[in-house]
Design a protein around this motif. Structure first.
Motif, PDB file in Angstrom:
ATOM      1  N   LEU A  52       0.909  -1.182   0.039  1.00 45.55           N
ATOM      2  CA  LEU A  52      -0.017   0.017  -0.138  1.00 45.55           C
ATOM      3  C   LEU A  52       0.741   1.199   0.001  1.00 45.55           C
ATOM      4  O   LEU A  52       0.552   2.358  -0.651  1.00 45.55           O
ATOM      5  CB  LEU A  52      -0.797  -0.041   1.264  1.00 45.55           C
ATOM      6  N   ASP A  53       1.992   1.202   0.659  1.00 46.89           N
ATOM      7  CA  ASP A  53       2.775   2.329   0.809  1.00 46.89           C
ATOM      8  C   ASP A  53       3.458   2.594  -0.690  1.00 46.89           C
ATOM      9  O   ASP A  53       3.648   3.719  -1.076  1.00 46.89           O
ATOM     10  CB  ASP A  53       4.049   2.152   1.459  1.00 46.89           C
ATOM     11  N   LYS A  54       3.798   1.583  -1.219  1.00 47.19           N
ATOM     12  CA  LYS A  54       4.539   1.565  -2.825  1.00 47.19           C
ATOM     13  C   LYS A  54       3.451   2.201  -3.641  1.00 47.19           C
ATOM     14  O   LYS A  54       3.941   3.016  -4.529  1.00 47.19           O
ATOM     15  CB  LYS A  54       4.674  -0.107  -3.281  1.00 47.19           C
ATOM     16  N   ILE A  55       2.008   1.997  -3.632  1.00 48.19           N
ATOM     17  CA  ILE A  55       1.129   2.621  -4.409  1.00 48.19           C
ATOM     18  C   ILE A  55       0.449   3.718  -3.868  1.00 48.19           C
ATOM     19  O   ILE A  55      -0.316   4.508  -4.419  1.00 48.19           O
ATOM     20  CB  ILE A  55      -0.054   1.704  -4.867  1.00 48.19           C
ATOM     21  N   GLU A  56       1.270   4.443  -2.785  1.00 44.76           N
ATOM     22  CA  GLU A  56       0.879   5.509  -2.168  1.00 44.76           C
ATOM     23  C   GLU A  56      -0.996   5.844  -1.808  1.00 44.76           C
ATOM     24  O   GLU A  56      -1.450   6.645  -2.056  1.00 44.76           O
ATOM     25  CB  GLU A  56       1.077   6.753  -3.023  1.00 44.76           C
ATOM     26  N   TYR A  57      -1.207   4.453  -1.363  1.00 45.09           N
ATOM     27  CA  TYR A  57      -2.651   4.635  -0.619  1.00 45.09           C
ATOM     28  C   TYR A  57      -2.357   3.553   0.658  1.00 45.09           C
ATOM     29  O   TYR A  57      -3.129   2.865   0.893  1.00 45.09           O
ATOM     30  CB  TYR A  57      -3.403   3.622  -1.510  1.00 45.09           C
TER      31      TYR A  57
ATOM     32  N   GLU B 290      -4.289   7.440   3.780  1.00 46.05           N
ATOM     33  CA  GLU B 290      -4.912   7.924   2.389  1.00 46.05           C
ATOM     34  C   GLU B 290      -6.108   7.222   2.312  1.00 46.05           C
ATOM     35  O   GLU B 290      -7.134   7.715   1.833  1.00 46.05           O
ATOM     36  CB  GLU B 290      -3.601   7.450   1.479  1.00 46.05           C
ATOM     37  N   MET B 291      -6.250   5.965   2.623  1.00 46.39           N
ATOM     38  CA  MET B 291      -7.514   5.194   2.598  1.00 46.39           C
ATOM     39  C   MET B 291      -8.719   5.767   3.373  1.00 46.39           C
ATOM     40  O   MET B 291      -9.611   6.105   2.831  1.00 46.39           O
ATOM     41  CB  MET B 291      -7.215   3.876   3.247  1.00 46.39           C
TER      42      MET B 291
ATOM     43  N   LYS C 153     -12.827   4.684  -8.022  1.00 43.12           N
ATOM     44  CA  LYS C 153     -11.686   5.275  -8.799  1.00 43.12           C
ATOM     45  C   LYS C 153     -10.527   5.864  -8.326  1.00 43.12           C
ATOM     46  O   LYS C 153      -9.712   5.734  -8.853  1.00 43.12           O
ATOM     47  CB  LYS C 153     -12.377   6.458  -9.514  1.00 43.12           C
ATOM     48  N   VAL C 154     -10.453   6.385  -6.839  1.00 45.48           N
ATOM     49  CA  VAL C 154      -9.514   6.659  -6.279  1.00 45.48           C
ATOM     50  C   VAL C 154      -8.531   5.797  -6.113  1.00 45.48           C
ATOM     51  O   VAL C 154      -7.090   5.833  -6.341  1.00 45.48           O
ATOM     52  CB  VAL C 154      -9.827   7.217  -5.013  1.00 45.48           C
ATOM     53  N   PHE C 155      -8.688   4.472  -5.953  1.00 45.69           N
ATOM     54  CA  PHE C 155      -7.697   3.390  -5.934  1.00 45.69           C
ATOM     55  C   PHE C 155      -7.340   2.996  -7.441  1.00 45.69           C
ATOM     56  O   PHE C 155      -6.246   2.759  -7.612  1.00 45.69           O
ATOM     57  CB  PHE C 155      -8.443   2.260  -5.435  1.00 45.69           C
ATOM     58  N   ARG C 156      -8.196   3.057  -8.238  1.00 46.05           N
ATOM     59  CA  ARG C 156      -7.810   2.425  -9.769  1.00 46.05           C
ATOM     60  C   ARG C 156      -6.846   3.787 -10.176  1.00 46.05           C
ATOM     61  O   ARG C 156      -5.882   3.343 -10.731  1.00 46.05           O
ATOM     62  CB  ARG C 156      -9.155   2.420 -10.639  1.00 46.05           C
ATOM     63  N   ASP C 157      -6.918   4.939  -9.831  1.00 44.27           N
ATOM     64  CA  ASP C 157      -5.983   5.929 -10.288  1.00 44.27           C
ATOM     65  C   ASP C 157      -4.824   5.757  -9.632  1.00 44.27           C
ATOM     66  O   ASP C 157      -3.565   6.120 -10.466  1.00 44.27           O
ATOM     67  CB  ASP C 157      -6.844   7.329  -9.922  1.00 44.27           C
ATOM     68  N   LYS C 158      -4.497   5.347  -8.267  1.00 44.79           N
ATOM     69  CA  LYS C 158      -3.291   4.926  -7.864  1.00 44.79           C
ATOM     70  C   LYS C 158      -2.516   3.794  -8.700  1.00 44.79           C
ATOM     71  O   LYS C 158      -1.191   3.802  -8.507  1.00 44.79           O
ATOM     72  CB  LYS C 158      -3.549   4.504  -6.573  1.00 44.79           C
ATOM     73  N   LEU C 159      -3.339   2.887  -9.341  1.00 39.31           N
ATOM     74  CA  LEU C 159      -2.531   1.870 -10.000  1.00 39.31           C
ATOM     75  C   LEU C 159      -1.797   2.443 -11.449  1.00 39.31           C
ATOM     76  O   LEU C 159      -1.394   1.743 -12.145  1.00 39.31           O
ATOM     77  CB  LEU C 159      -3.456   0.681 -10.091  1.00 39.31           C
ATOM     78  N   GLU C 160      -2.468   3.518 -12.004  1.00 38.54           N
ATOM     79  CA  GLU C 160      -2.194   3.848 -13.496  1.00 38.54           C
ATOM     80  C   GLU C 160      -0.520   3.782 -13.227  1.00 38.54           C
ATOM     81  O   GLU C 160      -0.152   3.602 -14.620  1.00 38.54           O
ATOM     82  CB  GLU C 160      -2.768   5.181 -13.478  1.00 38.54           C
ATOM     83  N   PRO C 161       0.196   4.367 -12.704  1.00 36.65           N
ATOM     84  CA  PRO C 161       1.705   4.410 -12.881  1.00 36.65           C
ATOM     85  C   PRO C 161       2.149   2.875 -13.199  1.00 36.65           C
ATOM     86  O   PRO C 161       3.321   2.948 -13.694  1.00 36.65           O
ATOM     87  CB  PRO C 161       2.282   5.177 -11.773  1.00 36.65           C
ATOM     88  N   PHE C 162       1.458   1.875 -12.719  1.00 40.59           N
ATOM     89  CA  PHE C 162       2.071   0.527 -12.395  1.00 40.59           C
ATOM     90  C   PHE C 162       1.303  -0.119 -13.774  1.00 40.59           C
ATOM     91  O   PHE C 162       1.642  -1.507 -14.045  1.00 40.59           O
ATOM     92  CB  PHE C 162       1.592  -0.227 -11.474  1.00 40.59           C
TER      93      PHE C 162
END
Length: 140
Positions: free
Chosen positions: A42-47, A51-52, A129-138
């Motif tokens: 969770l830290d790696k994806i900044e969530y 943040e949650m 969406k807030v979580f899916r957006d966190k995955l965009e860089p990956f």
């Protein structure tokens, strides 16, 4: 471990309070090690948990499966690998715990989580969406 969109690793070791009378880590203490891996992921994806909470969603565990291969011993250094393998309607995190020195797999597991709106306590049928957006860089 299945193909993960993002993985994280952390190192830990079994302590005295983890051990059962057989001098191995009691099977019910393994989720504590999985949580260390999940926090790193969770830290790696900044969530992370802060943040949650700010996003308005909690992610309770609704299912856990553990397969033990070899015992974890007192003060044994281990690598905990956590990988996010599902994220569209629920989160599925795969785990492996390996002996840090020999790389022998001690166990593998997965946890399943669903998003819950913290104001209404309603389970979400789709990952917010807030979580899916966190995955965009990956998602390259």
């Amino acid at each position: 471990m299945r193909r993960a969109i993002v993985k994280a690793e952390t190192i830990s070791q079994a302590q005295f309070h983890d051990i059962d009378p057989m001098n191995i880590v009691w099977h019910g203490n393994y989720p504590r090690f999985f949580e260390l891996g999940r926090v790193e992921l969770l830290d790696k994806i900044e969530y992370n948990y802060d943040e949650m909470a700010r996003s308005g969603y909690g992610w309770p565990v609704i299912e856990m499966n553990i397969r033990y291969a070899h015992p974890m011993l007192l003060r044994q250094k281990v690598v905990i690998i956590a990988g996010l393998t599902e994220w569209e309607n629920r989160l599925k995190i795969d785990f492996e715990i390996r002996n840090m020195e020999t790389k022998q797999r001690l166990c593998k597991a997965y946890t399943t989580h669903v998003a819950v709106d913290l104001k209404t306590n309603e389970m979400q049928w789709e990952t917010p969406k807030v979580f899916r957006d966190k995955l965009e860089p990956f998602r390259a």
